[in-house]
Design a protein around this motif. Structure first.
Motif, PDB file in Angstrom:
ATOM      1  N   HIS A   1      -6.668   3.047  25.513  1.00  0.00           N
ATOM      2  CA  HIS A   1      -5.351   3.620  24.952  1.00  0.00           C
ATOM      3  C   HIS A   1      -4.614   2.725  25.470  1.00  0.00           C
ATOM      4  N   GLU A   2      -3.408   2.579  24.860  1.00  0.00           N
ATOM      5  CA  GLU A   2      -2.206   1.612  25.334  1.00  0.00           C
ATOM      6  C   GLU A   2      -0.892   2.239  25.290  1.00  0.00           C
ATOM      7  N   HIS A   3      -0.096   1.819  26.183  1.00  0.00           N
ATOM      8  CA  HIS A   3       1.376   2.282  25.959  1.00  0.00           C
ATOM      9  C   HIS A   3       1.966   1.709  24.775  1.00  0.00           C
TER      10      HIS A   3
ATOM     11  N   ASP B   1       2.482   6.033  22.095  1.00  0.00           N
ATOM     12  CA  ASP B   1       1.113   5.595  22.795  1.00  0.00           C
ATOM     13  C   ASP B   1      -0.089   5.872  21.761  1.00  0.00           C
ATOM     14  N   GLU B   2      -1.234   5.145  22.034  1.00  0.00           N
ATOM     15  CA  GLU B   2      -2.355   5.063  21.077  1.00  0.00           C
ATOM     16  C   GLU B   2      -3.823   5.089  21.791  1.00  0.00           C
ATOM     17  N   ILE B   3      -4.699   5.538  21.002  1.00  0.00           N
ATOM     18  CA  ILE B   3      -6.050   5.381  21.525  1.00  0.00           C
ATOM     19  C   ILE B   3      -6.800   4.434  20.110  1.00  0.00           C
TER      20      ILE B   3
ATOM     21  N   ASN C   1      -6.661  -6.660  14.561  1.00  0.00           N
ATOM     22  CA  ASN C   1      -5.651  -6.925  14.932  1.00  0.00           C
ATOM     23  C   ASN C   1      -4.892  -5.432  15.068  1.00  0.00           C
ATOM     24  N   TYR C   2      -4.550  -4.936  16.149  1.00  0.00           N
ATOM     25  CA  TYR C   2      -4.007  -3.571  16.477  1.00  0.00           C
ATOM     26  C   TYR C   2      -2.509  -3.226  16.096  1.00  0.00           C
ATOM     27  N   GLY C   3      -1.867  -4.483  15.606  1.00  0.00           N
ATOM     28  CA  GLY C   3      -0.511  -4.254  15.023  1.00  0.00           C
ATOM     29  C   GLY C   3       0.701  -4.333  15.761  1.00  0.00           C
TER      30      GLY C   3
HETATM   31 CA   LIG Z   1      -1.426  -0.035  16.944  1.00  0.00          CA
END
Ligand SMILES: [Ca+2]
Length: 385
Positions: A247-249, A255-257, A265-267
């Motif tokens: 997960h990321e802030h 916030d994402e999983i 590429n997570y964008g």
């Molecule tokens: Ca993303």
């Protein structure tokens, strides 16, 4: 034994308890566990404080002998044996820059630690050119790190003290995956010649695997495994598939999983949910060709930190659920997962009043938590009865 089941009990915990409940809690206090019972949809539980007085503990590793190593963001690594916090910190630890969000970060044992004593520590490092995320490998023996060497250092450095990421895992391919945040500068996140905002994959000697997704691109850093990850604060392996979940802030409301896969590429920040913390719009796009959608996102943001799939026997009802700690919103989130889909979400420990920095599955079959404060705690989450 019956457990206590009243919300009045919970709301009274900062004042005086009714006499009857005090009597019951005295009976329940068979060990160092808090008498308070936390209710949840599927299981009721209590907290056991294993150790306290840690300075912003960040990560925990479980040694084969039953003791634990805990990093403190202030720069130390501490040993806990049978609930006793050793007075002397682990010797020969790297010098971490406890600045902004930086400091001593993650600690990870090699999968064959029992044979080779190898562990990895990530931390914020400072020199004249600025700060960066760095990883050292060492052998741990007798309260000290031996043969310690730096095997990864993200480039370039900057003076920014934010978004170091630092979480690490070693999945079944045997490579070390280390997350680096965008370093508080979103313009770095889509620059493939920059180590920021990514998961990197290296050998345990710090070399570049030939199979890394961008090794043939002249304009890309060779250790890149993914790109566009703003600030990963949790990574764990799925107990069945072995996949790397993270997960990321995100920005406010984003916030994402994600599941970490080669070359994806997570964008960030080309696509994102949410808006900047200043209130400004970052982009009007939440999706774009060639960029992955998160499995799940939180709006409002929770500031997730630490994550673990529950695989123990103490709570059969929680088998396979994903637990995520939250800093800002001070809770533990339980997510029910079906394959790669988040099906449900439950907030736990909302009355505990602690920022949660790390969540781990312990070898003893229960979840372990680290609270983020100047008087940080190591806590076990155990069945109520
Ligand atoms: Ca993303």
């Amino acid at each position: 034994m019956r457990y206590i089941r009243t919300s009045a009990y919970r709301s009274n915990r900062h004042t005086s308890l009714p006499a009857t409940l005090t009597a019951i809690s005295a009976i329940l206090l068979a060990g160092p566990a808090s008498a308070e019972v936390y209710q949840s949809a599927k299981a009721d539980f209590r907290l056991v404080t294993v150790a306290e007085g840690l300075e912003h503990p960040w990560s925990i590793a479980f040694l084969p002998d039953g003791s634990q190593l805990v990093t403190e963001r202030s720069g130390r690594i501490r040993l806990i044996t049978d609930g006793e916090l050793a007075a002397s910190p682990v010797a020969n630890a790297p010098e971490a820059a406890a600045q902004g969000q930086g400091g001593m970060l993650d600690i990870l044992l090699h999968p064959e630690f029992g044979q080779n004593n190898i562990l990895f520590v990530s931390y914020a490092h400072r020199n004249r050119e600025g700060l960066t995320t760095r990883v050292d490998r060492a052998q741990y023996r007798d309260g000290a790190l031996h043969d310690r060497k730096t095997i990864f250092e993200a480039e370039p450095r900057s003076s920014n003290g934010r978004h170091f990421a630092g979480r690490m895992v070693i999945p079944g391919d045997g490579y070390l995956y280390v997350a680096v945040g965008d370093r508080g500068d979103m313009d770095r996140a889509q620059d493939f010649g920059d180590d920021a905002a990514a998961v990197h994959r290296i050998t345990i000697d710090g070399k570049v695997p030939d199979s890394n997704p961008f090794v043939d691109r002249d304009d890309a850093r060779p250790t890149l495994f993914t790109k566009g990850n703003r600030n990963i604060q949790g990574m764990t392996l799925h107990p069945d598939t072995g996949a790397v979940w993270s997960h990321e802030h995100g920005p406010r409301g984003g916030d994402e999983i994600n599941i970490i896969e080669a070359g994806v590429n997570y964008g960030w920040p080309k696509i994102t949910y949410g808006i900047d913390y200043s209130g400004a719009r970052i982009t009007d796009k939440t999706e774009m060709e060639g960029m992955a959608q998160p499995l799940h996102y939180w709006d409002p943001s929770i500031a997730p930190s630490g994550m673990a799939f529950y695989t123990g026997d103490a709570f059969p009802q929680w088998q396979g659920d994903l637990f995520v700690g939250a800093l800002r919103s001070q809770k533990l989130v339980r997510l029910t997962i079906d394959d790669e889909e988040v099906q449900g979400e439950e907030d736990l420990l909302t009355g505990y009043g602690e920022r949660l920095r790390d969540v781990r599955m312990g070898p003893d079959g229960v979840l372990w938590l680290l609270t983020d404060s100047a008087n940080g705690k190591v806590v076990q989450l155990v069945p109520a009865e």
